[in-house]
Motif scaffolding. Structure first.
Motif, PDB file in Angstrom:
ATOM      1  N   ARG A  18      39.660  41.050  46.367  1.00 23.04           N
ATOM      2  CA  ARG A  18      39.829  40.289  45.111  1.00 23.04           C
ATOM      3  C   ARG A  18      38.488  39.692  44.635  1.00 23.04           C
ATOM      4  O   ARG A  18      38.404  38.513  44.259  1.00 23.04           O
ATOM      5  CB  ARG A  18      40.865  39.185  45.288  1.00 23.04           C
ATOM      6  CG  ARG A  18      42.251  39.731  45.634  1.00 23.04           C
ATOM      7  CD  ARG A  18      43.200  38.618  45.999  1.00 23.04           C
ATOM      8  NE  ARG A  18      43.701  37.963  44.805  1.00 23.04           N
ATOM      9  CZ  ARG A  18      44.811  38.328  44.174  1.00 23.04           C
ATOM     10  NH1 ARG A  18      45.531  39.334  44.621  1.00 23.04           N
ATOM     11  NH2 ARG A  18      45.210  37.691  43.110  1.00 23.04           N
ATOM     12  N   THR A  20      35.589  38.649  42.441  1.00 22.27           N
ATOM     13  CA  THR A  20      35.507  38.279  41.023  1.00 22.27           C
ATOM     14  C   THR A  20      34.167  37.620  40.754  1.00 22.27           C
ATOM     15  O   THR A  20      33.694  36.818  41.558  1.00 22.27           O
ATOM     16  CB  THR A  20      36.646  37.289  40.664  1.00 22.27           C
ATOM     17  OG1 THR A  20      37.879  37.917  40.970  1.00 22.27           O
ATOM     18  CG2 THR A  20      36.620  36.899  39.199  1.00 22.27           C
ATOM     19  N   GLN A  31      38.714  40.650  40.148  1.00 21.62           N
ATOM     20  CA  GLN A  31      39.693  40.915  41.217  1.00 21.62           C
ATOM     21  C   GLN A  31      39.582  42.333  41.794  1.00 21.62           C
ATOM     22  O   GLN A  31      40.577  43.046  41.886  1.00 21.62           O
ATOM     23  CB  GLN A  31      41.108  40.715  40.673  1.00 21.62           C
ATOM     24  CG  GLN A  31      41.327  39.384  40.013  1.00 21.62           C
ATOM     25  CD  GLN A  31      42.201  38.458  40.858  1.00 21.62           C
ATOM     26  OE1 GLN A  31      42.693  38.848  41.905  1.00 21.62           O
ATOM     27  NE2 GLN A  31      42.355  37.237  40.416  1.00 21.62           N
ATOM     28  N   SER A  33      39.242  44.980  44.646  1.00 15.06           N
ATOM     29  CA  SER A  33      39.487  45.135  46.086  1.00 15.06           C
ATOM     30  C   SER A  33      39.336  46.607  46.466  1.00 15.06           C
ATOM     31  O   SER A  33      39.878  47.470  45.781  1.00 15.06           O
ATOM     32  CB  SER A  33      40.902  44.687  46.446  1.00 15.06           C
ATOM     33  OG  SER A  33      41.086  43.339  46.145  1.00 15.06           O
ATOM     34  N   GLY A  68      36.926  35.432  45.783  1.00 16.33           N
ATOM     35  CA  GLY A  68      37.069  36.661  46.558  1.00 16.33           C
ATOM     36  C   GLY A  68      36.105  36.697  47.724  1.00 16.33           C
ATOM     37  O   GLY A  68      35.204  35.854  47.829  1.00 16.33           O
TER      38      GLY A  68
END
Lengths: 306, 269
Positions: A18, A20, A31, A33, A68
């Motif tokens: 995630r 960011t 976000q 991943s 994140g």
């Protein structure tokens, strides 16, 4: 069970969760991943300004994430940054070393900073035909030679992970092939490559798995075979004379101008070619799709959401 | 914590400026002291002062005449505007070029992708500059001592005072380097940092000069860095060396620690 989890986490070289990054109120990436496995050549594909370089800089702890986490070799990029960087090689997108140094001085300098012997320096310089230019000042080198120097410094210490931001820009086709060979050899020794590009055919040629980023968001993360199935290509045909109807499986007519037809094609090329052979073709163009076209077609939903 | 290779890089990139500065300072000190030592200014000045109206004459004490001695000349050399300008160039150029400037050119991105800590860059930069500045001032000492030796004026008291002046000068320019470094850790363009740091230094110098003649702005002396470097007064024991040094060291520490913190948290674009 615990042993299995450990084995899996040992195989994960990059683990972004995630991730960011905002620049004030402007979004850099949102976000994101993904995981890169040991021994993989991972392509990071996206048009210019999509957030590829931002992601890479976050992986290297050059930028600090808004939120994140990133783990490389199962270590936190912020707290264990030094240990991680010892095992990484990096080529920035716009590689600009110290202009007043010679190529040799620069390579020696980076090797000394790493405090290890640049085992492959001579071999790589030879491979990229760079030896003659190593005694020249970097400011006198062409863009291509500078890029080769960047590649040598990224690989010279045999890193376990190499992060490359658009590495083939400025390389002539011959050198690009040398570079692809190098990547293959490097991969064969069990090392990992994170490779960013905006060139779809290039990524197709060398990568095992691909993530596609657009406007700061990850829009696809798939194996290359899956991406190839989704491939979309333009097809332009000019007929010798008009025909009643053209039926080409997988092709959607986009434009018709007299005897010139423009299609978007998705599917197996051999079926298409067999159908085309039945038509009175005057001229035939089947170019590689540019990335933007792929996005426009496959990810229009995501685009609308933005 | 100090990276030897980064230290060598700074030397390599700026050796021309350092060699020029060392030579310039040594030559200036030698020339000034040698010139003052070759002429006997005291009778000339006394004759001039005698011609002044009495109310002006009382303002010019013996201390004023003392300044025109060979000791005064040695102190004046270290305060000559040209000397200060040459020292300011390296104090401003190096930190602005190596943090903000390297962000601008992209070399900092390459450096930080290697196993090199951010704090190590700041500390190596400060230590390198500190040592180079010391060698530049060392050049000034050599020039002074040579001229004083030729003129048979060398004694332990002058040597001690010259040492104090040198340390005071070193601290002043480490401070200038430190606030430039701080500005550099906050900016993206080296040239912009250079302009800002040069303007601030010039303003300090100007205010220090004006405050000697203009009572209204004398209050600014408390925060003016040049007020804490008075070589002529140091030479004749009119100011306390430690008082000046403590102010300069405190300001250096504040700038350095803030720069370390800022650089640690900032993005490298």
């Amino acid at each position: 069970m615990k042993q299995e989890v450990n084995q899996i986490s040992e195989k994960i070289v990059i683990n972004a969760h995630r991730l960011t990054k905002y620049y004030d109120k402007t979004i850099g990436i949102d976000q994101i991943s993904f995981q890169v496995m040991k021994g993989e050549i991972f392509g990071f594909l996206g048009p210019n300004g999509a957030g590829k370089t931002t992601t890479i800089r976050l992986l290297l702890d050059l930028l600090r994430p808004t939120s994140g986490t990133v783990k490389i070799f199962n270590k936190d990029i912020k707290s264990d940054s030094l240990q991680i960087r010892k095992k990484c090689g990096y080529l920035p997108g716009n590689f600009q070393p110290y202009a007043n140094m010679t190529g040799k001085e620069f390579l020696d300098f980076t090797a000394k900073i790493r405090n290890i012997k640049p085992i492959l320096q001579a071999e790589l310089s030879q491979k990229f035909s760079l030896e003659r230019n190593l005694s020249k000042k970097i400011k006198q080198l062409s863009h291509g030679n500078r890029q080769k120097l960047g590649l040598v410094q990224a690989f010279a210490h045999q890193p376990e992970l190499v992060i490359l931001d658009e590495p083939t820009i400025g390389l002539d086709p011959l050198m690009q092939d040398t570079f692809y060979e190098l990547l293959q050899e490097y991969h064969n020794s069990g090392n990992t490559v994170f490779f960013s590009s905006h060139n779809l055919p290039e990524v197709e040629k060398i990568c095992h798995r691909v993530a596609i980023i657009r406007a700061g968001k990850l829009v696809a993360l798939e194996k290359l075979a899956a991406l190839k199935k989704k491939r979309l290509r333009k097809l332009k045909i000019t007929l010798k004379h008009s025909v009643n109807a053209i039926h080409l499986p997988g092709a959607t007519l986009q434009k018709k101008q007299g005897l010139l037809y423009e299609f978007l094609f998705e599917g197996e090329s051999d079926i298409l070619l067999s159908q085309l052979a039945k038509l009175p073709i005057e001229d035939f163009v089947f170019p590689e799709p540019d990335l933007e076209e792929v996005f426009m077609y496959y990810y229009s939903g995501e685009k609308d959401d933005q | 914590m100090i990276n030897k290779n980064y230290f060598l890089l700074i030397w390599k990139l700026h050796r021309g400026l350092f060699i020029f500065s060392i030579t310039f300072l040594a030559f200036m000190q030698f020339l000034i002291i040698w010139l003052f030592g070759s002429l006997d200014y005291v009778p000339i000045l006394e004759a001039l002062i005698q011609q002044l109206p009495p109310q002006f004459r009382v303002m010019l004490t013996d201390q004023f005449i003392q300044r025109f001695s060979i000791q005064g000349a040695a102190a004046f050399g270290f305060n000559h505007p040209l000397v200060l300008a040459v020292l300011a160039i390296s104090a401003i150029v190096i930190p602005s070029r190596h943090i903000a400037g390297e962000i601008e050119t992209g070399t900092l991105e390459i450096l930080l992708a290697h196993p090199l800590l951010r704090k190590s860059i700041i500390i190596s930069l400060t230590v390198s500059y500190g040592l180079f500045l010391l060698s530049i001032i060392g050049g000034g000492w050599i020039g002074s001592i040579s001229a004083l030796f030729i003129k048979n004026q060398l004694n332990m008291q002058i040597l001690f005072n010259l040492l104090q002046i040198g340390i005071n000068l070193w601290l002043l320019f480490i401070l200038i380097m430190s606030y430039t470094l701080l500005a550099s850790t906050m900016a993206k363009e080296g040239s912009r940092v250079g302009i800002i740091a040069a303007s601030v230094t010039l303003l300090f110098y100007l205010f220090n000069f004006l405050s000697t003649m203009w009572n209204t702005i004398q209050i600014t002396k408390i925060v003016n860095i040049f007020n804490y470097y008075q070589p002529q007064k140091l030479m004749f024991g009119e100011v306390i060396f430690w008082k000046n040094s403590i102010f300069l060291i405190s300001a250096i520490l504040i700038c350095q620690l803030t720069a370390l913190f800022r650089f640690q948290i900032r993005d490298i674009p």
